[in-house]
Design a protein around this motif. Structure first.
Motif, PDB file in Angstrom:
ATOM      1  N   UNK A  66       8.091 -63.646 -69.109  1.00 39.25           N
ATOM      2  CA  UNK A  66       8.859 -64.439 -68.150  1.00 39.25           C
ATOM      3  C   UNK A  66       9.289 -63.633 -66.924  1.00 39.25           C
ATOM      4  N   UNK A  67       8.893 -62.359 -66.874  1.00 39.43           N
ATOM      5  CA  UNK A  67       9.275 -61.515 -65.744  1.00 39.43           C
ATOM      6  C   UNK A  67      10.771 -61.229 -65.714  1.00 39.43           C
ATOM      7  N   UNK A  68      11.365 -61.149 -66.902  1.00 40.67           N
ATOM      8  CA  UNK A  68      12.808 -60.933 -67.024  1.00 40.67           C
ATOM      9  C   UNK A  68      13.084 -59.580 -67.661  1.00 40.67           C
ATOM     10  N   UNK A  69      14.301 -59.096 -67.456  1.00 42.77           N
ATOM     11  CA  UNK A  69      14.770 -57.891 -68.121  1.00 42.77           C
ATOM     12  C   UNK A  69      15.888 -58.264 -69.085  1.00 42.77           C
ATOM     13  N   UNK A  70      16.300 -57.288 -69.897  1.00 45.86           N
ATOM     14  CA  UNK A  70      17.438 -57.519 -70.770  1.00 45.86           C
ATOM     15  C   UNK A  70      18.696 -57.787 -69.953  1.00 45.86           C
ATOM     16  N   UNK A  71      18.813 -57.153 -68.807  1.00 42.62           N
ATOM     17  CA  UNK A  71      19.974 -57.376 -67.929  1.00 42.62           C
ATOM     18  C   UNK A  71      19.966 -58.820 -67.426  1.00 42.62           C
ATOM     19  N   UNK A  72      18.794 -59.329 -67.034  1.00 45.58           N
ATOM     20  CA  UNK A  72      18.691 -60.728 -66.597  1.00 45.58           C
ATOM     21  C   UNK A  72      19.154 -61.669 -67.711  1.00 45.58           C
ATOM     22  N   UNK A  75      10.000 -59.031 -87.509  1.00 40.39           N
ATOM     23  CA  UNK A  75      10.359 -58.092 -86.449  1.00 40.39           C
ATOM     24  C   UNK A  75      10.554 -58.857 -85.140  1.00 40.39           C
ATOM     25  N   UNK A  76      11.529 -58.444 -84.350  1.00 43.58           N
ATOM     26  CA  UNK A  76      11.805 -59.130 -83.096  1.00 43.58           C
ATOM     27  C   UNK A  76      10.674 -58.969 -82.079  1.00 43.58           C
ATOM     28  N   UNK A  77      10.522 -59.970 -81.245  1.00 45.29           N
ATOM     29  CA  UNK A  77       9.570 -59.865 -80.137  1.00 45.29           C
ATOM     30  C   UNK A  77      10.224 -60.265 -78.816  1.00 45.29           C
ATOM     31  N   UNK A  78      11.513 -59.983 -78.710  1.00 43.25           N
ATOM     32  CA  UNK A  78      12.268 -60.378 -77.531  1.00 43.25           C
ATOM     33  C   UNK A  78      11.732 -59.719 -76.266  1.00 43.25           C
ATOM     34  N   UNK A  79      11.472 -58.423 -76.308  1.00 43.61           N
ATOM     35  CA  UNK A  79      10.977 -57.755 -75.096  1.00 43.61           C
ATOM     36  C   UNK A  79       9.656 -58.350 -74.618  1.00 43.61           C
ATOM     37  N   UNK A  80       8.798 -58.741 -75.538  1.00 39.46           N
ATOM     38  CA  UNK A  80       7.534 -59.393 -75.154  1.00 39.46           C
ATOM     39  C   UNK A  80       7.805 -60.732 -74.468  1.00 39.46           C
TER      40      UNK A  80
END
Length: 78
Positions: free
Chosen positions: A16-22, A6-11
């Motif tokens: 890193x204090x980033x968003x998907x937009x970043x 399972x992905x853990x990209x959002x974590x």
């Protein structure tokens, strides 16, 4: 042997204090595509490489990977 992946990209982004937009701006990958990635619906090879490179992680670090004991249908944790 069977695995649950399972992905853990959002974590990783949150750490890193980033968003998907970043991440989208850094990688050139559309935010909608990144969102689908994190919902485990789409994992194109080029996106894996690009996202891992942008976050300075190995591709396997983008996922939780659990081995399943098929005889007992239980997760193997070590």
């Amino acid at each position: 042997m069977r695995y649950i992946v399972t992905p853990k990209l959002n974590e990783l982004l949150k750490e890193r204090g980033m968003t998907q937009v970043d991440l989208s701006k850094i990688t050139g990958i559309g935010q909608g595509t990144i969102s689908r990635f994190d919902k485990n619906k789409q994992h194109k090879d080029v996106h894996l490489v690009t996202i891992a490179s942008a976050l300075d992680v190995k591709i396997e670090d983008l996922f939780y990977i659990f081995e399943v004991d098929e005889a007992n249908e239980k997760l193997i944790t070590e």
